[in-house]
Design an enzyme around this catalytic site. Structure first.
Site, PDB file in Angstrom:
ATOM      1  N   THR A 120       4.231  13.957  -7.341  1.00 45.47           N
ATOM      2  CA  THR A 120       5.659  14.203  -7.514  1.00 45.47           C
ATOM      3  C   THR A 120       6.088  15.494  -6.829  1.00 45.47           C
ATOM      4  O   THR A 120       5.290  16.426  -6.684  1.00 45.47           O
ATOM      5  CB  THR A 120       5.973  14.300  -9.028  1.00 45.47           C
ATOM      6  OG1 THR A 120       7.311  14.752  -9.191  1.00 45.47           O
ATOM      7  CG2 THR A 120       5.054  15.284  -9.738  1.00 45.47           C
ATOM      8  N   ASP A 121       7.362  15.567  -6.480  1.00 46.57           N
ATOM      9  CA  ASP A 121       7.894  16.821  -5.914  1.00 46.57           C
ATOM     10  C   ASP A 121       7.984  17.923  -6.979  1.00 46.57           C
ATOM     11  O   ASP A 121       8.167  19.093  -6.633  1.00 46.57           O
ATOM     12  CB  ASP A 121       9.271  16.593  -5.267  1.00 46.57           C
ATOM     13  CG  ASP A 121      10.329  16.040  -6.212  1.00 46.57           C
ATOM     14  OD1 ASP A 121      10.029  15.809  -7.405  1.00 46.57           O
ATOM     15  OD2 ASP A 121      11.476  15.849  -5.746  1.00 46.57           O
ATOM     16  N   GLU A 122       7.841  17.562  -8.259  1.00 50.05           N
ATOM     17  CA  GLU A 122       7.985  18.569  -9.316  1.00 50.05           C
ATOM     18  C   GLU A 122       6.863  19.606  -9.292  1.00 50.05           C
ATOM     19  O   GLU A 122       6.982  20.657  -9.920  1.00 50.05           O
ATOM     20  CB  GLU A 122       8.066  17.897 -10.695  1.00 50.05           C
ATOM     21  CG  GLU A 122       9.282  16.995 -10.803  1.00 50.05           C
ATOM     22  CD  GLU A 122       9.580  16.501 -12.208  1.00 50.05           C
ATOM     23  OE1 GLU A 122       9.121  17.116 -13.181  1.00 50.05           O
ATOM     24  OE2 GLU A 122      10.290  15.492 -12.324  1.00 50.05           O
ATOM     25  N   TYR A 147       4.476  18.451 -17.865  1.00 48.44           N
ATOM     26  CA  TYR A 147       4.252  17.289 -16.985  1.00 48.44           C
ATOM     27  C   TYR A 147       3.868  17.741 -15.574  1.00 48.44           C
ATOM     28  O   TYR A 147       2.831  17.351 -15.040  1.00 48.44           O
ATOM     29  CB  TYR A 147       5.506  16.396 -16.938  1.00 48.44           C
ATOM     30  CG  TYR A 147       5.504  15.435 -15.767  1.00 48.44           C
ATOM     31  CD1 TYR A 147       4.591  14.384 -15.697  1.00 48.44           C
ATOM     32  CD2 TYR A 147       6.411  15.591 -14.702  1.00 48.44           C
ATOM     33  CE1 TYR A 147       4.577  13.515 -14.605  1.00 48.44           C
ATOM     34  CE2 TYR A 147       6.398  14.726 -13.614  1.00 48.44           C
ATOM     35  CZ  TYR A 147       5.484  13.690 -13.567  1.00 48.44           C
ATOM     36  OH  TYR A 147       5.467  12.847 -12.484  1.00 48.44           O
ATOM     37  N   LYS A 151       0.384  17.291 -13.161  1.00 47.62           N
ATOM     38  CA  LYS A 151       0.371  16.615 -11.853  1.00 47.62           C
ATOM     39  C   LYS A 151      -0.140  17.587 -10.778  1.00 47.62           C
ATOM     40  O   LYS A 151      -0.893  17.195  -9.887  1.00 47.62           O
ATOM     41  CB  LYS A 151       1.762  16.096 -11.496  1.00 47.62           C
ATOM     42  CG  LYS A 151       2.253  14.937 -12.356  1.00 47.62           C
ATOM     43  CD  LYS A 151       1.420  13.671 -12.242  1.00 47.62           C
ATOM     44  CE  LYS A 151       1.512  13.006 -10.882  1.00 47.62           C
ATOM     45  NZ  LYS A 151       0.832  11.681 -10.862  1.00 47.62           N
TER      46      LYS A 151
HETATM   47  P1  NAD Z   1       5.485   4.989 -15.587  1.00 53.35           P
HETATM   48  O1  NAD Z   1       5.408   5.892 -16.764  1.00 53.35           O
HETATM   49  O2  NAD Z   1       6.580   3.982 -15.511  1.00 53.35           O
HETATM   50  O3  NAD Z   1       4.099   4.161 -15.462  1.00 53.35           O
HETATM   51  C1  NAD Z   1       2.846   4.759 -15.641  1.00 53.35           C
HETATM   52  C2  NAD Z   1       1.803   3.655 -15.830  1.00 53.35           C
HETATM   53  O4  NAD Z   1       0.518   4.274 -15.992  1.00 53.35           O
HETATM   54  C3  NAD Z   1       2.043   2.799 -17.072  1.00 53.35           C
HETATM   55  O5  NAD Z   1       1.891   1.431 -16.763  1.00 53.35           O
HETATM   56  C4  NAD Z   1       0.972   3.268 -18.042  1.00 53.35           C
HETATM   57  O6  NAD Z   1       0.557   2.249 -18.954  1.00 53.35           O
HETATM   58  C5  NAD Z   1      -0.129   3.693 -17.102  1.00 53.35           C
HETATM   59  N1  NAD Z   1      -1.022   4.699 -17.703  1.00 53.35           N
HETATM   60  C6  NAD Z   1      -0.666   5.896 -18.240  1.00 53.35           C
HETATM   61  N2  NAD Z   1      -1.753   6.538 -18.694  1.00 53.35           N
HETATM   62  C7  NAD Z   1      -2.806   5.738 -18.428  1.00 53.35           C
HETATM   63  C8  NAD Z   1      -4.210   5.847 -18.662  1.00 53.35           C
HETATM   64  N3  NAD Z   1      -4.735   6.925 -19.273  1.00 53.35           N
HETATM   65  N4  NAD Z   1      -5.005   4.845 -18.248  1.00 53.35           N
HETATM   66  C9  NAD Z   1      -4.494   3.753 -17.628  1.00 53.35           C
HETATM   67  N5  NAD Z   1      -3.181   3.594 -17.397  1.00 53.35           N
HETATM   68  C10 NAD Z   1      -2.352   4.566 -17.801  1.00 53.35           C
HETATM   69  O7  NAD Z   1       5.465   5.920 -14.314  1.00 53.35           O
HETATM   70  P2  NAD Z   1       6.108   5.764 -12.860  1.00 53.35           P
HETATM   71  O8  NAD Z   1       7.463   6.320 -12.875  1.00 53.35           O
HETATM   72  O9  NAD Z   1       5.872   4.395 -12.379  1.00 53.35           O
HETATM   73  O10 NAD Z   1       5.190   6.788 -12.049  1.00 53.35           O
HETATM   74  C11 NAD Z   1       4.012   6.356 -11.370  1.00 53.35           C
HETATM   75  C12 NAD Z   1       3.397   7.524 -10.640  1.00 53.35           C
HETATM   76  O11 NAD Z   1       4.331   8.031  -9.693  1.00 53.35           O
HETATM   77  C13 NAD Z   1       3.018   8.701 -11.532  1.00 53.35           C
HETATM   78  O12 NAD Z   1       1.796   9.236 -11.074  1.00 53.35           O
HETATM   79  C14 NAD Z   1       4.161   9.688 -11.341  1.00 53.35           C
HETATM   80  O13 NAD Z   1       3.731  11.005 -11.555  1.00 53.35           O
HETATM   81  C15 NAD Z   1       4.515   9.436  -9.903  1.00 53.35           C
HETATM   82  N6  NAD Z   1       5.913   9.748  -9.527  1.00 53.35           N
HETATM   83  C16 NAD Z   1       6.956   9.208 -10.222  1.00 53.35           C
HETATM   84  C17 NAD Z   1       8.266   9.464  -9.805  1.00 53.35           C
HETATM   85  C18 NAD Z   1       9.461   8.871 -10.511  1.00 53.35           C
HETATM   86  O14 NAD Z   1      10.594   9.202 -10.164  1.00 53.35           O
HETATM   87  N7  NAD Z   1       9.285   7.977 -11.474  1.00 53.35           N
HETATM   88  C19 NAD Z   1       8.485  10.290  -8.698  1.00 53.35           C
HETATM   89  C20 NAD Z   1       7.393  10.835  -8.012  1.00 53.35           C
HETATM   90  C21 NAD Z   1       6.107  10.535  -8.434  1.00 53.35           C
HETATM   91  O1  TDX Z   2      19.399  11.291 -21.027  1.00 59.53           O
HETATM   92  C1  TDX Z   2      19.178  12.031 -20.076  1.00 59.53           C
HETATM   93  N1  TDX Z   2      20.178  12.855 -19.635  1.00 59.53           N
HETATM   94  C2  TDX Z   2      20.026  13.695 -18.580  1.00 59.53           C
HETATM   95  O2  TDX Z   2      20.965  14.418 -18.220  1.00 59.53           O
HETATM   96  C3  TDX Z   2      17.901  12.055 -19.390  1.00 59.53           C
HETATM   97  C4  TDX Z   2      16.778  11.177 -19.836  1.00 59.53           C
HETATM   98  C5  TDX Z   2      17.754  12.917 -18.309  1.00 59.53           C
HETATM   99  N2  TDX Z   2      18.781  13.730 -17.916  1.00 59.53           N
HETATM  100  C6  TDX Z   2      18.609  14.589 -16.726  1.00 59.53           C
HETATM  101  C7  TDX Z   2      17.334  15.385 -16.665  1.00 59.53           C
HETATM  102  C8  TDX Z   2      17.052  15.452 -15.173  1.00 59.53           C
HETATM  103  O3  TDX Z   2      17.771  16.531 -14.588  1.00 59.53           O
HETATM  104  O4  TDX Z   2      18.558  13.693 -15.602  1.00 59.53           O
HETATM  105  C9  TDX Z   2      17.619  14.150 -14.622  1.00 59.53           C
HETATM  106  C10 TDX Z   2      16.559  13.074 -14.404  1.00 59.53           C
HETATM  107  O5  TDX Z   2      15.791  12.996 -15.594  1.00 59.53           O
HETATM  108  P1  TDX Z   2      14.482  12.069 -15.724  1.00 59.53           P
HETATM  109  O6  TDX Z   2      14.855  10.661 -15.436  1.00 59.53           O
HETATM  110  O7  TDX Z   2      13.827  12.386 -17.010  1.00 59.53           O
HETATM  111  O8  TDX Z   2      13.636  12.542 -14.454  1.00 59.53           O
HETATM  112  P2  TDX Z   2      12.975  13.949 -14.029  1.00 59.53           P
HETATM  113  O9  TDX Z   2      12.796  14.857 -15.160  1.00 59.53           O
HETATM  114  O10 TDX Z   2      13.767  14.453 -12.854  1.00 59.53           O
HETATM  115  O11 TDX Z   2      11.530  13.438 -13.547  1.00 59.53           O
HETATM  116  C11 TDX Z   2      11.403  12.193 -12.799  1.00 59.53           C
HETATM  117  O12 TDX Z   2      11.243  12.437 -11.421  1.00 59.53           O
HETATM  118  C12 TDX Z   2      10.025  12.956 -10.987  1.00 59.53           C
HETATM  119  C13 TDX Z   2      10.241  11.343 -13.315  1.00 59.53           C
HETATM  120  O13 TDX Z   2      10.395  11.109 -14.710  1.00 59.53           O
HETATM  121  C14 TDX Z   2       8.929  11.986 -13.015  1.00 59.53           C
HETATM  122  O14 TDX Z   2       7.854  11.182 -13.457  1.00 59.53           O
HETATM  123  C15 TDX Z   2       8.845  12.187 -11.531  1.00 59.53           C
HETATM  124  O15 TDX Z   2       7.656  12.857 -11.207  1.00 59.53           O
END
Ligand code: NAD
Ligand code: TDX
Length: 331
Positions: A120-122, A147, A151
């Site tokens: 992630t960019d975080e 979190y 990562k």
């Molecule tokens: P998500 O939470 O929707 O899915 C995560 C999956 O991993 C789930 O299916 C969960 O059951 C599985 N999991 C968690 N812990 C586990 C374990 N110990 N063993 C086996 N499986 C396990 O997450 P996502 O949003 O799909 O993110 C996927 C990846 O991409 C993550 O590594 C996250 O850090 C990265 N990422 C997400 C975003 C975003 O915006 N969602 C952005 C950048 C990077």
């Molecule tokens: O109810 C809400 N109201 C609100 O204002 C929620 C759930 C979030 N927010 C804000 C917080 C953040 O500034 O919206 C923005 C996005 O929130 P999230 O969806 O929780 O994402 P963020 O915290 O930015 O992280 C996401 O992007 C990077 C993913 O959850 C991560 O897994 C990924 O790595």
């Protein structure tokens, strides 16, 4: 190619598996996922005849080793991913994200298998709202939350395994994804499903925080480009020039769903809330020729709203419990 996809029952992983089955019929996909609250068998229903799902934990050395030994490559998505959950209880984040990635790394090291690690960019921390710069591959790591720190730790392990053991691994750090199958705890699906269930959307603080949105299919096309042609040991940033502040994203959702622009509540801000993320993805574009296809954010948002409208059976069972948890936090 035999591909092992960890976390393939989660949001991005399931979309990755769908796209792989659709566009690369020569690839045999095995999903390793423990089906935490965030993972769902139903997310793989459309491809259930084409994919093997193994329900197990990525910290289970024997299972991970056995599956890795049968694969030609591993794409590692599995992680605990929600910042608010990490603030409430960081332990599963340390276990799955740090120990889980360590377990995957040891298995690919033992078996000599190519790994792509999804991050992630975080990990770079945040930028000031008025700072014109963006993250690049050279930006120092500076994570702020439980979190993002787990990562970042996972990324560091991958880098060390590349250098010390010559593991053939690449890393990508992507910005905020949106699209179908995203858990209703996350910002965009939460607000869409709040409107669909007659609740008022909830904005943290003033909503000035900026996220750099990318459609999940663009992220996954970049992951495939890196898996096939990325240089081992390299980090690639993935972003689609999609910076928007939270208030404007929420207002777009309200407008597309026929609600008035002020039909939402401000709720207590997230602790340590990162201000702004912004990605410079020049390396990926120049070296691997990747370009985002979903460049119209409003159109992508409209399709995402339609998906949640049409797939209530997928998210409805999760919604009340998620809102009950949020209600405690936002009281
Ligand atoms: P998500 O939470 O929707 O899915 C995560 C999956 O991993 C789930 O299916 C969960 O059951 C599985 N999991 C968690 N812990 C586990 C374990 N110990 N063993 C086996 N499986 C396990 O997450 P996502 O949003 O799909 O993110 C996927 C990846 O991409 C993550 O590594 C996250 O850090 C990265 N990422 C997400 C975003 C975003 O915006 N969602 C952005 C950048 C990077
Ligand atoms: O109810 C809400 N109201 C609100 O204002 C929620 C759930 C979030 N927010 C804000 C917080 C953040 O500034 O919206 C923005 C996005 O929130 P999230 O969806 O929780 O994402 P963020 O915290 O930015 O992280 C996401 O992007 C990077 C993913 O959850 C991560 O897994 C990924 O790595």
């Amino acid at each position: 190619m035999r591909l092992l996809v960890t976390g393939g029952a989660g949001f991005i992983g399931a979309n990755f598996v769908h796209a792989t089955v659709r566009e690369r019929p020569e690839v045999r996909v095995t999903v390793l996922d423990s089906l935490t609250y965030a993972g769902s068998r139903e997310s793989l229903t459309p491809v259930e005849d084409d994919v093997r799902l193994v329900q197990a934990d990525i910290t289970d050395t024997d299972v991970v080793d056995a599956l890795v030994s049968e694969a030609d490559a591993v794409v590692h998505f599995a992680a605990e991913t929600h910042v608010d959950n990490a603030l409430a209880d960081p332990e599963p984040f340390v276990r799955s994200n740090v120990l889980g990635t360590f377990t995957v790394l040891e298995a690919v090291r033992r078996n000599g298998i190519r790994l792509h690690h999804v991050s992630t960019d975080e990990v770079y921390g945040d930028l000031a709202l008025d700072d014109p710069s963006r993250f690049t591959e050279a930006t120092p790591y500076n994570p702020s939350s439980p979190y993002s720190s787990t990562k970042a730790a996972a990324d560091m392990l991958v880098r060390a395994w590349v250098r010390s053991y010559r593991v053939a691994a690449t890393i990508s750090n992507c910005s905020n994804n949106y699209g179908p199958y995203q858990h209703v705890e996350k910002f965009i699906p939460r607000q869409i499903t709040n409107v669909l269930t007659g609740r008022r959307p909830k904005l943290y603080g003033a909503g000035a925080n900026v996220r750099d949105w990318i459609h999940v299919d663009d992220h996954n096309r970049a992951v495939w480009r890196i898996l096939l042609d990325g240089q081992a040991g390299r980090t690639y940033l993935i972003g689609a020039d999609g910076e928007r502040d939270n208030l404007s994203v929420l207002r777009s959702i309200l407008r597309l769903m026929g609600r008035s622009p002020d039909d939402f509540d401000h709720v207590i801000d997230r602790a340590g809330h990162d201000l702004r993320y912004a990605i410079d993805s020049s390396l990926l574009r120049e070296e691997l020729g990747w370009r985002p296809e979903h460049t119209d954010f409003e159109a992508g948002l409209r399709d995402t709203i339609d998906w949640y409208r049409d797939n209530e059976s997928w998210w409805r069972p999760l919604k009340d419990a998620v809102e009950a948890r949020y209600a405690e936090r936002e009281r």
